[in-house]
Design an enzyme around this catalytic site. Structure first.
Site, mmCIF file in Angstrom:
data_model
loop_
_atom_site.group_PDB
_atom_site.id
_atom_site.type_symbol
_atom_site.label_atom_id
_atom_site.label_comp_id
_atom_site.label_asym_id
_atom_site.label_seq_id
_atom_site.Cartn_x
_atom_site.Cartn_y
_atom_site.Cartn_z
ATOM 1 N N ASP A 46 0.818 -1.207 0.000
ATOM 2 C CA ASP A 46 0.000 0.000 0.000
ATOM 3 C C ASP A 46 0.857 1.264 0.000
ATOM 4 O O ASP A 46 2.040 1.224 0.324
ATOM 5 C CB ASP A 46 -0.865 0.034 1.265
ATOM 6 N N LYS A 68 -3.610 3.600 -2.825
ATOM 7 C CA LYS A 68 -4.766 4.397 -3.229
ATOM 8 C C LYS A 68 -4.488 5.885 -3.132
ATOM 9 O O LYS A 68 -5.362 6.668 -2.900
ATOM 10 C CB LYS A 68 -5.959 4.028 -2.353
ATOM 11 N N MET A 183 -8.182 8.817 9.384
ATOM 12 C CA MET A 183 -8.726 9.382 8.134
ATOM 13 C C MET A 183 -9.728 10.509 8.407
ATOM 14 O O MET A 183 -10.779 10.583 7.779
ATOM 15 C CB MET A 183 -9.410 8.277 7.310
#
Ligand code: SAH
Length: 279
Positions: A46, A68, A183
């Site tokens: 990731d 991402k 987040m």
């Protein structure tokens, strides 16, 4: 190497290890993670996994980016899972490396279930989640007897990119003295607003730890009422952990990285009169 003395598992061909890489500092990898890195044929990683950790893989290990972020197109989750299945079915030893812990807001559960559905053998190797390791590096304990006996980990990012609507903000504001937000940067104003609307004081301490455990680590201490504005003014970049609650006050006593650079630590950061030790 220390791992040679332990009987760590052999990585079987055709299997997947789903591994937590910790928050960033390579020293926070587990011995199981290092053992996996030394054996893997393919590494699927990731965005939050840094180069120092990737460099620990075998030189001939195939490294596949599945992140991402970073301006690259976002692979769809189902495609990542299918990629893991195909690599394993090709007889590879596949190490799926995820930031923090694979089962904490990391979709590790979804990927593992895809392996189950395809009949691919797998192992889960936990990692130090950013909400634990990042706060430890900032000198903020998750719990302390004088502040809280419960803590909640919350994602500030819903499935569609909105503030998650499944969260009971009233219950959280009332029931969780310490709240650790992952987040949360994008929706921090809405989140802080919801907590205050349900009774949390605007003056309650908040800390924002960005790039936790890495050399670029930066910490902003603020309050619930001021955090959205302060974060914007400071130009803080993700990834960030936001912690709300009185444990933040303990940083004045426990900022061990600051101490190494000359900060004087306060042995009584909560300003308590001496406690009767009850054991
Ligand atoms: N599985 C990961 C979390 C993945 S979600 C874990 O257990 O840590 C991604 C979020 O984790 C980021 O948006 C941020 O909130 C947090 N995060 C991950 N690494 C971080 C770091 N080094 N510093 C601060 N926050 C981090």
């Amino acid at each position: 190497m220390v791992t040679d003395d332990l009987s760590l598992p052999v990585f079987e061909a055709g299997s997947v290890w789903l591994v937590g890489a910790g928050p960033g500092d390579p020293g926070l990898l587990t011995l199981h993670a290092v053992n996996g890195l030394k054996q893997a044929d393919a590494l699927v990683y990731d965005a939050l996994v840094g180069p120092a950790i990737l460099d620990m893989a075998r030189p001939d290990c195939e490294k596949i980016y599945a992140g991402k972020r970073g301006g690259k197109p976002s692979p769809v989750q189902a495609d990542i899972s299918q990629r893991l299945v195909r690599l394993a079915q090709d007889g590879k030893r596949v190490l799926r490396l995820k930031g923090g812990d694979p089962f904490v807001f990391g979709r590790g559960g979804e990927e593992a279930l895809a392996l189950v559905a395809a009949g691919v053998p797998f192992r889960i190797i936990p990692g130090i989640s950013a909400g634990l390791g990042g706060l430890a590096y900032a000198g903020i304990p998750l719990t302390h007897r004088d502040t809280n006996s419960a803590v909640t980990f919350v994602t500030g990012h819903g499935v569609g990119g909105s503030v998650p609507d499944g969260i009971d903000w009233a219950g959280l504001a009332k029931g969780s003295p310490v709240i650790v937000l992952y987040m949360a940067l994008k929706h921090i104003a809405a989140i802080a607003g919801a907590l205050m609307e349900h009774g949390r004081a605007p003056g309650e301490p908040v800390a924002v730890v960005s790039q936790a455990t890495l050399p670029e680590q930066a910490i902003l201490e603020t309050s619930l009422g001021a955090c959205a504005e302060d974060i914007a003014a400071a130009g803080i970049e993700p990834p960030c952990i936001v912690v709300v609650g009185d444990v933040v006050r303990l940083r004045a006593g426990l900022d061990w990285q600051g101490a190494a650079k000359g900060r004087a630590l306060d042995p009584n950061p909560l300003g308590l009169s001496r406690r009767q030790e009850t054991g």
